[in-house]
Design an enzyme around this catalytic site. Structure first.
Site, PDB file in Angstrom:
ATOM      1  N   HIS A 255       1.025  -1.067   0.388  1.00 57.23           N
ATOM      2  CA  HIS A 255      -0.126  -0.028  -0.072  1.00 57.23           C
ATOM      3  C   HIS A 255       1.474   1.013  -0.236  1.00 57.23           C
ATOM      4  O   HIS A 255       1.856   1.338  -0.047  1.00 57.23           O
ATOM      5  CB  HIS A 255      -1.135  -0.393   0.936  1.00 57.23           C
ATOM      6  CG  HIS A 255      -2.548  -0.517   0.960  1.00 57.23           C
ATOM      7  ND1 HIS A 255      -2.852  -1.006   2.014  1.00 57.23           N
ATOM      8  CD2 HIS A 255      -2.261  -2.538   0.086  1.00 57.23           C
ATOM      9  CE1 HIS A 255      -3.894  -2.113   1.548  1.00 57.23           C
ATOM     10  NE2 HIS A 255      -3.460  -2.468   0.666  1.00 57.23           N
TER      11      HIS A 255
ATOM     12  N   GLU B 215       1.366   3.368   1.954  1.00 58.31           N
ATOM     13  CA  GLU B 215       1.391   4.305   3.697  1.00 58.31           C
ATOM     14  C   GLU B 215       2.786   3.124   3.607  1.00 58.31           C
ATOM     15  O   GLU B 215       3.882   4.025   4.368  1.00 58.31           O
ATOM     16  CB  GLU B 215       0.505   4.322   3.533  1.00 58.31           C
ATOM     17  CG  GLU B 215      -1.191   4.990   4.144  1.00 58.31           C
ATOM     18  CD  GLU B 215      -2.376   4.644   2.693  1.00 58.31           C
ATOM     19  OE1 GLU B 215      -1.772   3.217   1.983  1.00 58.31           O
ATOM     20  OE2 GLU B 215      -3.249   4.145   3.575  1.00 58.31           O
TER      21      GLU B 215
ATOM     22  N   CYS C  26      -6.170   1.480   5.818  1.00 53.91           N
ATOM     23  CA  CYS C  26      -6.706   0.809   6.184  1.00 53.91           C
ATOM     24  C   CYS C  26      -6.350   0.065   7.439  1.00 53.91           C
ATOM     25  O   CYS C  26      -4.698   0.794   7.937  1.00 53.91           O
ATOM     26  CB  CYS C  26      -6.510  -0.191   5.329  1.00 53.91           C
ATOM     27  SG  CYS C  26      -4.467  -1.488   4.918  1.00 53.91           S
TER      28      CYS C  26
ATOM     29  N   CYS D 289      -1.966  -0.049   7.268  1.00 52.56           N
ATOM     30  CA  CYS D 289      -1.716   0.561   7.419  1.00 52.56           C
ATOM     31  C   CYS D 289      -1.709   1.955   8.378  1.00 52.56           C
ATOM     32  O   CYS D 289      -0.460   2.693   9.041  1.00 52.56           O
ATOM     33  CB  CYS D 289      -1.971   1.523   5.759  1.00 52.56           C
ATOM     34  SG  CYS D 289      -1.529   1.186   4.413  1.00 52.56           S
TER      35      CYS D 289
END
Length: 140
Positions: A47, A49, A77, A80
């Site tokens: 992801h 992040e 999410c 993260c």
């Protein structure tokens, strides 16, 4: 946040969900930036992040970023959010809320040992439009 949107747009161009992230120091200097790359890397943890935090930690030679900010185009999410907590990110700025996968509620759980300051709704309309356009183009 504009750089995070550039990363999100680049992710969309690669066929990735358009999410971008940027880590800055407290003065606003960019330390790292990334867009989603889960498909490209065949890695569900890639992801934006996580990639931006990983790059910042590598750049700074530390597993913790206690004086750093994270800008992301979409509410992180839970994975993260936990990564931010482990990295001790000081402040989180994000765009649109994610009613399906958003994980900032993690920060209010007893299992969370560090909670960043949270600023939401930053360019939320822009983020929402980018995501809706991306997903609409993939529906038949």
């Amino acid at each position: 946040m504009d750089i995070a949107f550039e990363e999100a747009e680049a992710a969309a161009a690669r066929g990735e969900v358009p999410v971008g992230a940027v880590v800055t120091d407290k003065a606003g200097k960019i330390v790292s930036q990334a867009g989603n790359r889960t498909r490209e890397f065949n890695d569900p943890t890639a992801h934006a992040e996580v990639l931006a935090i990983h790059a910042a930690c590598a750049e700074l030679g530390s597993e913790r970023l206690p004086e750093y900010n994270l800008y992301v185009t979409l509410e992180p999410c839970t994975m993260c959010a936990a990564t931010m907590s482990f990295a001790r990110i000081a402040r989180l700025y994000y765009g649109a809320d994610d009613g399906k996968m958003g994980g900032v509620a993690y920060f209010s759980k007893a299992i969370c040992h560090h909670r960043p300051e949270i600023y939401d709704g930053i360019s939320a309309d822009r983020s929402t439009k980018l995501l809706k356009t991306f997903f609409a183009s993939r529906r038949y």
